[in-house]
Every structure is written in C-alpha cells, then in structure tokens.
Design an enzyme around this catalytic site. Structure first.
Site, PDB file in Angstrom:
ATOM      1  NE  ARG A 101      -3.891   2.221   0.694  1.00 10.34           N
ATOM      2  CZ  ARG A 101      -4.382   3.067  -0.176  1.00 10.34           C
ATOM      3  NH1 ARG A 101      -3.994   3.027  -1.435  1.00 10.34           N
ATOM      4  NH2 ARG A 101      -5.283   3.933   0.192  1.00 10.34           N
ATOM      5  CD  GLU A 154      -0.551  -4.859  -6.629  1.00 13.73           C
ATOM      6  OE1 GLU A 154       0.157  -5.216  -5.660  1.00 13.73           O
ATOM      7  OE2 GLU A 154      -0.433  -3.739  -7.157  1.00 13.73           O
TER       8      GLU A 154
END
Length: 196
Positions: A62, A129
């Site tokens: 992130r 992902e």
C-alpha cells in the site's frame, strides 16, 4: 550480509548460494524482541515455467503506508544485493493498462512479496493484486512471502481492526455504486476476503 537502518527499522538482506536465494531479517526498533520475523526461502530452480521470469520478485504494498519508508528501503536493499524486483512506480509507464501490466509482472516474477500494512485492505488495487498473486501460487507453486509491517498477522487473517473497517467501506461503496448488480460486489468482496 548487510545491516540496513531506515526509518527506525533495522533489516538485513543476505544473498545466499545462487541468484534466487536470499534471507531477509526485519528487526523493528519499536518491538521489545530483538527479531520480529525471519524469512528464508529458496526460489525454484530454473525450469520451463521459470524461464519466462524477468524478475526475482514482485512487491505488493500500500503506497500511502510504506512507499517512502519500509518498502522503498527493502526495494533498494534487494536491488543492491543483485535482485531484480518489480515495483509498480518504477516499472509501469503512464498510459499503460495497469491491471494488465501488474498481472504480467506477477506472471514474470519468481517470488511474490506482499507487505501487509494498516491500510493495505483499503486499496481495491492491492486486494486485486493479492488475488492475482494467490492464483499464481496455486497454479505454479511460486513462493509468496508475507511481510507484516506494523500489523499483527491475526488482524489480516481474521480481518479485524483496520481490515474490518476497510471491508465495511468497500461494501458500502459497492452498495452505492452498483445498486442493481447484487452478485458482482459480493463475489468480489468474497474473493478478497478469501485471499486474506
């Protein structure tokens, strides 16, 4: 072996026999224990499925949480030790199909590193992902290396605290955006939860 100190965390990266073997040790200064985690893995020997691999590893993280801190320093340390690592902000050109390029990079990576941080689950792109990474693992048996950065692994597994809040926001967003398509959001959220 090299010991790196960045942003209050110490970690070492050591290259071991062969180009696809490394040892990563993370020693966070905020922890009372000397060693928080030890990961040792050996990527598969070159085989027909690995011959198309352009990267030793793929980093999933992130950006808002770790791009300029832990993940950046890990990326630099791995590159310094001779590992070719895919990181989206270096490898994807503007205007390219991001989902396609990420999927391609995951397919072309021998090892898949997932840096779980407090806000990882708040990003639908990170969760997508992760789903792609786990599909790769199931179909080819590739190594997936989870790294828990300032997050308890049980929070990820049980989807509590910040992970629970993130899924609540995703559900609200899906409910608002796709009012007529009830099955699609539920399927996507179920897929993300299963991946975690």
């Amino acid at each position: 072996m090299e010991l790196w100190q960045k942003e209050g965390s110490y970690f070492s990266v050591e290259r071991q026999a062969g180009p696809t073997c490394m040892l990563i040790t993370l020693i966070p200064s905020h922890s009372s224990s000397v060693l928080n985690s030890l990961w040792s893995f050996r990527a598969q020997d070159a085989s027909s499925s690995d011959s198309l691999c352009n990267y030793h590893g793929f980093l999933s993280f992130r950006g808002k949480d770790t791009r300029k801190t832990f993940t950046d320093h890990l990326y630099i340390a791995l590159n310094h030790r001779g590992f070719r690592i895919f990181r989206d902000d270096d490898e994807i050109e503007k205007g390219e199909n991001i989902k396609f390029e990420l999927q391609k990079a995951i397919q072309e990576s021998k090892m898949l590193i997932v840096v779980f941080s407090k806000n990882y689950a708040s990003s639908s792109r990170c969760l997508d992902e992760l789903v792609m990474i786990l599909k790769r693992r199931r179909t080819t048996g590739h190594v997936v290396l989870p790294v828990f950065y300032h997050v308890d692994p049980s929070h990820v597994r049980k989807q509590i605290k910040s992970f629970k809040k993130a899924f609540t926001r995703h559900e609200e967003r899906f409910h608002t955006e796709r009012a007529g398509k009830k099955d699609e959001p539920k399927g996507k959220i179920h897929e993300w939860r299963s991946a975690l």
